[in-house]
Design a protein around this motif. Structure first.
Motif, PDB file in Angstrom:
ATOM      1  N   VAL B 184     -11.749   8.776  -6.048  1.00  0.00           N
ATOM      2  CA  VAL B 184     -12.299   7.540  -5.482  1.00  0.00           C
ATOM      3  C   VAL B 184     -11.529   6.338  -6.030  1.00  0.00           C
ATOM      4  N   GLU B 185     -11.370   6.352  -7.336  1.00  0.00           N
ATOM      5  CA  GLU B 185     -10.662   5.253  -8.001  1.00  0.00           C
ATOM      6  C   GLU B 185      -9.237   5.080  -7.455  1.00  0.00           C
ATOM      7  N   LEU B 186      -8.538   6.202  -7.290  1.00  0.00           N
ATOM      8  CA  LEU B 186      -7.133   6.118  -6.896  1.00  0.00           C
ATOM      9  C   LEU B 186      -6.993   5.736  -5.423  1.00  0.00           C
ATOM     10  N   ILE B 187      -7.870   6.265  -4.566  1.00  0.00           N
ATOM     11  CA  ILE B 187      -7.772   5.906  -3.144  1.00  0.00           C
ATOM     12  C   ILE B 187      -8.018   4.412  -2.972  1.00  0.00           C
ATOM     13  N   VAL B 188      -9.099   3.922  -3.588  1.00  0.00           N
ATOM     14  CA  VAL B 188      -9.388   2.487  -3.452  1.00  0.00           C
ATOM     15  C   VAL B 188      -8.250   1.684  -4.076  1.00  0.00           C
ATOM     16  N   GLY B 189      -7.713   2.179  -5.195  1.00  0.00           N
ATOM     17  CA  GLY B 189      -6.607   1.476  -5.835  1.00  0.00           C
ATOM     18  C   GLY B 189      -5.412   1.322  -4.900  1.00  0.00           C
ATOM     19  N   VAL B 190      -5.021   2.419  -4.241  1.00  0.00           N
ATOM     20  CA  VAL B 190      -3.850   2.353  -3.363  1.00  0.00           C
ATOM     21  C   VAL B 190      -4.131   1.478  -2.145  1.00  0.00           C
ATOM     22  N   LEU B 191      -5.333   1.590  -1.600  1.00  0.00           N
ATOM     23  CA  LEU B 191      -5.596   0.877  -0.349  1.00  0.00           C
ATOM     24  C   LEU B 191      -5.849  -0.613  -0.580  1.00  0.00           C
ATOM     25  N   LYS B 192      -6.452  -0.959  -1.706  1.00  0.00           N
ATOM     26  CA  LYS B 192      -6.959  -2.327  -1.835  1.00  0.00           C
ATOM     27  C   LYS B 192      -6.327  -3.135  -2.961  1.00  0.00           C
ATOM     28  N   CYS B 193      -5.588  -2.510  -3.851  1.00  0.00           N
ATOM     29  CA  CYS B 193      -5.109  -3.259  -5.020  1.00  0.00           C
ATOM     30  C   CYS B 193      -3.589  -3.410  -5.041  1.00  0.00           C
ATOM     31  N   GLY B 197       1.763  -8.955   0.124  1.00  0.00           N
ATOM     32  CA  GLY B 197       2.995  -8.708   0.871  1.00  0.00           C
ATOM     33  C   GLY B 197       3.400  -7.250   0.914  1.00  0.00           C
ATOM     34  N   MET B 198       2.825  -6.405   0.062  1.00  0.00           N
ATOM     35  CA  MET B 198       3.224  -5.001   0.102  1.00  0.00           C
ATOM     36  C   MET B 198       2.473  -4.322   1.245  1.00  0.00           C
ATOM     37  N   ARG B 199       3.110  -4.365   2.414  1.00  0.00           N
ATOM     38  CA  ARG B 199       2.484  -3.743   3.575  1.00  0.00           C
ATOM     39  C   ARG B 199       2.529  -2.238   3.440  1.00  0.00           C
ATOM     40  N   ILE B 200       1.815  -1.577   4.350  1.00  0.00           N
ATOM     41  CA  ILE B 200       1.691  -0.131   4.220  1.00  0.00           C
ATOM     42  C   ILE B 200       3.055   0.560   4.407  1.00  0.00           C
ATOM     43  N   ASN B 201       3.991  -0.114   5.095  1.00  0.00           N
ATOM     44  CA  ASN B 201       5.319   0.491   5.277  1.00  0.00           C
ATOM     45  C   ASN B 201       6.229   0.241   4.083  1.00  0.00           C
ATOM     46  N   MET B 202       5.689  -0.430   3.039  1.00  0.00           N
ATOM     47  CA  MET B 202       6.532  -0.736   1.884  1.00  0.00           C
ATOM     48  C   MET B 202       6.008  -0.134   0.592  1.00  0.00           C
ATOM     49  N   MET B 203       4.896   0.616   0.688  1.00  0.00           N
ATOM     50  CA  MET B 203       4.326   1.190  -0.530  1.00  0.00           C
ATOM     51  C   MET B 203       5.333   2.131  -1.183  1.00  0.00           C
ATOM     52  N   PRO B 204       5.387   2.160  -2.514  1.00  0.00           N
ATOM     53  CA  PRO B 204       6.185   3.201  -3.168  1.00  0.00           C
ATOM     54  C   PRO B 204       5.677   4.572  -2.704  1.00  0.00           C
ATOM     55  N   TYR B 538      12.034  -1.782  -2.474  1.00  0.00           N
ATOM     56  CA  TYR B 538      12.648  -1.723  -3.811  1.00  0.00           C
ATOM     57  C   TYR B 538      12.868  -3.150  -4.276  1.00  0.00           C
ATOM     58  N   PRO B 539      11.775  -3.825  -4.660  1.00  0.00           N
ATOM     59  CA  PRO B 539      11.878  -5.271  -4.936  1.00  0.00           C
ATOM     60  C   PRO B 539      12.862  -5.611  -6.046  1.00  0.00           C
ATOM     61  N   LEU B 540      13.023  -4.724  -7.037  1.00  0.00           N
ATOM     62  CA  LEU B 540      13.929  -5.086  -8.131  1.00  0.00           C
ATOM     63  C   LEU B 540      15.382  -5.052  -7.675  1.00  0.00           C
ATOM     64  N   TRP B 541      15.683  -4.269  -6.644  1.00  0.00           N
ATOM     65  CA  TRP B 541      17.052  -4.255  -6.123  1.00  0.00           C
ATOM     66  C   TRP B 541      17.278  -5.396  -5.140  1.00  0.00           C
ATOM     67  N   ASP B 542      16.237  -5.672  -4.321  1.00  0.00           N
ATOM     68  CA  ASP B 542      16.446  -6.593  -3.202  1.00  0.00           C
ATOM     69  C   ASP B 542      16.013  -8.026  -3.494  1.00  0.00           C
ATOM     70  N   GLN B 543      15.179  -8.222  -4.527  1.00  0.00           N
ATOM     71  CA  GLN B 543      14.734  -9.584  -4.829  1.00  0.00           C
ATOM     72  C   GLN B 543      15.162  -9.898  -6.257  1.00  0.00           C
TER      73      GLN B 543
END
Lengths: 135, 841
Positions: B184-193, B197-204, B538-543
């Motif tokens: 529960v903790e991890l699902i909510v963490g990934v979806l809501k935290c 700007g980190m859209r779903i197509n940019m998640m690690p 990959y924000p550390l490479w691109d930003q």
């Protein structure tokens, strides 16, 4: 929630093709298991020869019907995903921080999942044509 | 403002952040709930269980080194292999995923913590208590001894198995609760935290895997909990669910166990593959090739893995047609699994690979896993499995899969992420030794097992006769196992002692591109200095400016003026900031609750029912105290400025709040357990020609119509009253809320009573027949949910009276109403099933 057409791709539309696969799988398994159990399958409470020769012919039309519905739904899902992904005109990786790329990514991933689900549905349907009784 | 002023301000901010997120000194350190502490405890504990289970394996290998050996007695050998499997799967493979995720996920998401830190801590303490209880039993010669899957009827007879089976069932049920909490903790963490700007197509990619695995846990673990309930009722109260003489069926347990057990293989495999998906792009120096394909593979494997469970039951005499479906699905799952491997190979080919220790382990794991996968395709073919089933061939297959697919990637991850946890790298030179000892030792140990298996050596035998072609193969396996163990010991030594002598690595030692490497190392307790807006995978490479800006506190939540722990909540698809979430701080309550509830589980195993009940109720009360002081806190102001002129609300309720999501996800898992019980009911229906069995009057037995119908009506009333309560509260009427809560509670208790009276007055004896038992279980399950609902109503009433639940601050009532939706559906289904099936018969 999952089985619905929509303008914008989201996580539910991503889950649509594999959910159809899962429902089709459950359908085939349950219908076959219940058919064999109810048509005098192996009873555990009494001694018996251990094998049932009950025919599964009546079961085949169910699988054909179920598979046709499942494949049609997956095709619809794939068509919707194709639309979301930009009709194949936009190449991956869809990694820009824009709502458009988010939509294309979800569409593209759903399209891939549709292909996997389509093939897997056919996989699951095959045994029904190769195994004709409850042995 | 001058540069010095900036610096002074930044230092003041850092000091405040440090103070807010610091752990307490001395013994109060153990009240910590922050992911950095809990994650480390969790990882270390599960690794300790891994070492313990490894020692058991070495004992077994020593016993099997030569034929007719008598190092271990047969009884002790049975306990050793049962506990080896149990501990490796339940106390290492699954928990280490939760541990690593709790530790790492916030750093990858640029979050300060996960949304429910105390829940993580609670899960950890449950895990520790349950794990020590289960493992400790072997020192009293009381460990479970019937294999890690506990097949009845071997295990349902208390005289035959002693207390071991109870320890297994209750200890592990307790740990499964912790796993579901972590999911529960991890699902909510990934979806809501995620960061803004980190859209779903940019998640690690790691986050994708965590999301899928969390979902799988919700569907896979509850069937086992349902099975445990039936199993424990048979052992403690003689309800004959698995006893064919009284209408039960041992195969039902196998179904429930493997509906859990097979997805579990993927629950442990996918997170390790997820580590590879983080490591390989770093060392290939380029983004992953085919991000969408990895998502396809993760989601596809997640689903297909639920269609495989019967391939563990190919030899049970099920009709061939059923085997056919599961065989087909078992072959199909090779497609998405293969896709991941090709994606990794393509990424390595497209980039310029820097060879390093993590990459060495990653390549080794690919090699081993592919062999395990190929033998997997072999045993997925039913006729082959009939030959190889329960032989050492299967032992070889499953170890190739688990060590190649889970353990070696985990070691790759350990070498890769050690700087993140400790600020230091493990030794490169020793690491190469570790790898080659493990890789060589593993193959020397397990490759021969294919042949011992094909030559006919069965699993789980404590010895074998000499001169039938098994002697030297077994000896080689034993030698290999000890070489492998030497690698593990060397690794452990390096982690505990060697690393102390090494220098700090500084920030981003591997030049990774993802968010977890943005902070200086070792990272401070608060984690990220300020939460940035992300615009790349990959924000550390691109930003390139991002790391500096974050470190200078130029982004969001750079301060903790109010002295509260805060993190950001964003939207699911687009990562738009929605809320500044206040998360609770250090507390002993999670530990106390875990101890109380754990004690009640352990007491039940020793048949101290009444004291267990009292302690369990104390635990429930403890949870309420914890919730009272730590959740739905009313902020001093509506919204706050999180920096850069962005104002976010501090309190949101309903579908926007993380608590609502957690309730929804938890209840989804709860419904899966309920669905498994209903599956049990219909399973009995399929195996009996006459179901329900006939009563003395010659009619099908059942709980009757009148009382269940009354229970349903009362339940509908209770449900309606809850909707009314929510509506009255929204309309601003506190009295209306309280009256509705009280009337709902009265109706619910009356409904629960009618539900239990129904089978009682109809004379259904749960010890007579599995049918009577399953009807009782369904009704008890539902009644228990109503009682839980009443407890929640009492909690809401108290909150309302204390002024903590009002029209504006209404998280509690909204979440409780959500619970009632699920309770209502549970009640409706139960009543429909138990009354309509006898009618139709």
């Amino acid at each position: 929630m999952v089985l619905r057409l929509r303008e914008r791709a989201d996580l539910w539309s991503l889950l649509m093709p594999p959910t159809i696969w899962a429902l089709h799988f459950l359908f085939c398994y349950l219908v076959a298991a219940v058919t064999c159990a109810r048509l005098g399958g192996v009873t555990l409470t009494k001694p018996n020869p251990g094998a049932s020769f009950a025919s599964l012919e009546s079961f085949q039309p169910w699988v054909i019907g179920g598979t046709a519905v499942a494949l049609a739904l997956i095709a619809i899902s794939a068509w919707q995903a194709w639309r979301h992904s930009g009709f194949g005109l936009e190449d991956p990786p869809h990694d820009a921080a824009t709502p458009e790329d988010r939509q294309r990514f979800l569409g593209y991933a759903t399209l891939l999942l549709s292909a996997l689900s389509f093939v897997s549905v056919i996989f699951i349907a095959l045994p029904a044509f190769l195994i004709l009784d409850c042995r | 403002m001058s540069e010095t002023d900036h610096k002074t301000r930044r230092e003041a901010q850092e000091e405040r952040l440090n103070k807010v997120w610091a752990s307490k000194p001395g013994w109060r350190y153990w009240s910590a709930v922050n992911n950095t502490e809990v994650g480390v405890w969790y990882t270390v504990t599960s690794f300790a269980f891994f070492l313990f289970a490894g020692v058991l394996a070495l004992l077994m290998r020593a016993q099997l080194a030569v034929p007719e050996n008598d190092l271990l007695s047969p009884g002790l050998y049975n306990q050793a292999f049962t506990l080896h499997g149990t501990a490796m799967m339940f106390l290492f493979a699954v928990p280490i995923f939760e541990a690593v995720s709790i530790l790492m996920l916030p750093t990858m998401l640029g979050a300060r913590d996960l949304p429910f830190p105390r829940l993580s801590a609670f899960g950890y303490w449950c895990f520790l208590i349950g794990g020590v209880f289960v493992c400790g039993s072997i020192f009293f010669n009381a460990a479970p001894d019937a294999g890690w899957f506990m097949y009845p009827p071997l295990t349902t007879d208390p005289k035959l198995t002693g207390i071991g089976a109870d320890i297994w069932l209750l200890g592990l049920s307790f740990i499964e609760v912790a796993s579901i909490a972590a999911a529960v903790e991890l699902i909510v963490g990934v979806l809501k935290c995620r960061p803004p700007g980190m859209r779903i197509n940019m998640m690690p990619l790691y986050c994708w895997y965590v999301l899928i695995v969390g979902g799988m846990i919700l569907f896979a673990f509850p069937p086992l909990i349902a099975g445990d309930i039936l199993f424990e009722l048979e052992r403690l109260a003689d309800w004959p669910f698995f006893d064919p003489a009284r209408g039960g069926d041992p195969l039902l347990w196998q179904h429930l166990f493997w509906i859990f057990g097979h997805p579990e293989v993927y629950v442990v495999f996918l997170p390790s593959i997820a580590l590879m998906a983080m490591i390989i792009p770093t060392f290939a120096g380029r983004p992953i090739v085919g991000y969408s394909w990895i998502v396809l593979a993760a989601v596809g494997t997640g689903f297909l893995s639920f269609g495989l469970w019967v391939h563990h039951m190919f030899t049970t005499g099920l009709p061939a047609i059923s085997l056919g479906f599961f065989s087909a699905a078992s072959e199909a799952v090779a497609i998405p699994t293969g896709v991941q491997i090709f994606v990794f190979l393509a990424t390595m080919l497209a980039g310029r690979v820097r060879m390093s220790l993590p990459m060495l382990f990653a390549s080794g794991s690919l090699a081993i896993f592919v062999i395990g996968g190929l033998t997997g395709v072999m045993v997925a073919i039913a006729p082959f499995d009939w030959q190889a089933h329960d032989s050492y061939f299967v032992v070889a297959h499953l170890h190739y899969v688990l060590i190649g697919g889970m353990l070696m990637p985990l070691f790759a991850g350990a070498y890769y992420y050690m700087p993140l946890a400790t600020g230091k790298k493990l030794s490169d030179r020793l690491g190469r030794w570790v790898f080659w000892l493990m890789f060589a030792g593993f193959n020397i140990a397990f490759l021969p097992m294919h042949f011992t298996g094909l030559r006919g050596m069965p699993r789980r035998v404590f010895t074998y006769p000499g001169d039938i072609g098994l002697d030297w193969l077994n000896l080689v396996s034993t030698v290999g196992a000890y070489i492998f163990a030497a690698g593990v010991v060397l690794f452990t030594w390096d982690c505990v002692f060697g690393i102390r002598r090494r220098k700090n690595t500084g920030a981003n030692p591997w030049e990774g591109g993802t968010m977890e490497w943005i902070s200086p190392l070792p990272a401070p307790d608060y984690g990220i200095r300020s939460v940035p807006e992300v615009s790349s995978r990959y924000p550390l490479w691109d930003q390139p400016e991002l790391a500096r800006e974050v470190a200078e506190g130029r982004w969001y939540l750079a301060d903790a003026e109010e002295g509260k722990r805060e993190t950001l909540v964003t939207s699911v698809l687009d990562g738009k900031p929605l809320q500044c979430l206040r998360v609770p701080g250090n507390s002993f309550m999670p530990m106390i609750c875990a101890i109380l509830i754990g004690t009640s589980f352990i007491g039940t195993a020793f048949h101290f029912y009444w004291s267990s009940l009292v302690v369990g109720l104390a635990g429930v009360f403890g949870i309420m105290v914890w919730l009272w002081h730590g959740t739905a806190m009313i902020p001093e102001t509506d919204s706050k400025d999180i920096g850069r002129g962005m104002r976010l609300p501090l309190y949101v309720s309903g579908t926007q709040s993380v608590g609502w999501w957690a309730m929804f996800i938890t209840m989804f898992g709860d419904m899966t357990a309920f669905a498994s019980l209903v599956f049990g009911y219909f399973y009995y229906w399929t195996i009996h020609q006459q179901f329900p069995p006939l009563g003395l009057d010659g009619l099908p037995r059942g709980p009757g119509l009148v009382w269940p119908a009354l229970a349903l009506l009362l339940l509908a009333g209770a449900w309606g009253a809850m909707l009314l309560a929510r509506a009255r509260n929204s309309a601003g009427s506190a009295t209306g809320l309280r009256l509705s809560l009280v009337s709902s509670a009265v109706l619910a208790l009356a409904s629960a009573a009618a539900m239990l009276w129904a089978p009682w007055q109809a004379g259904l004896q749960p010890t007579d027949h599995a049918y009577d038992g399953i009807v009782w279980v369904l009704l008890l399950w539902t009644a228990l949910h109503l009682v839980l609902g009443v407890l929640m109503q009492a909690y809401c009433l108290a909150r309302s009276l204390a002024g903590k639940l009002t029209t504006r601050w209404d998280i509690d009532i909204r979440n409780v109403v959500l619970f009632w939706h699920f309770a209502g559906i549970t009640g409706l289904t139960t009543i429909a099933v138990v009354t309509l099936v006898p009618l139709l018969a």
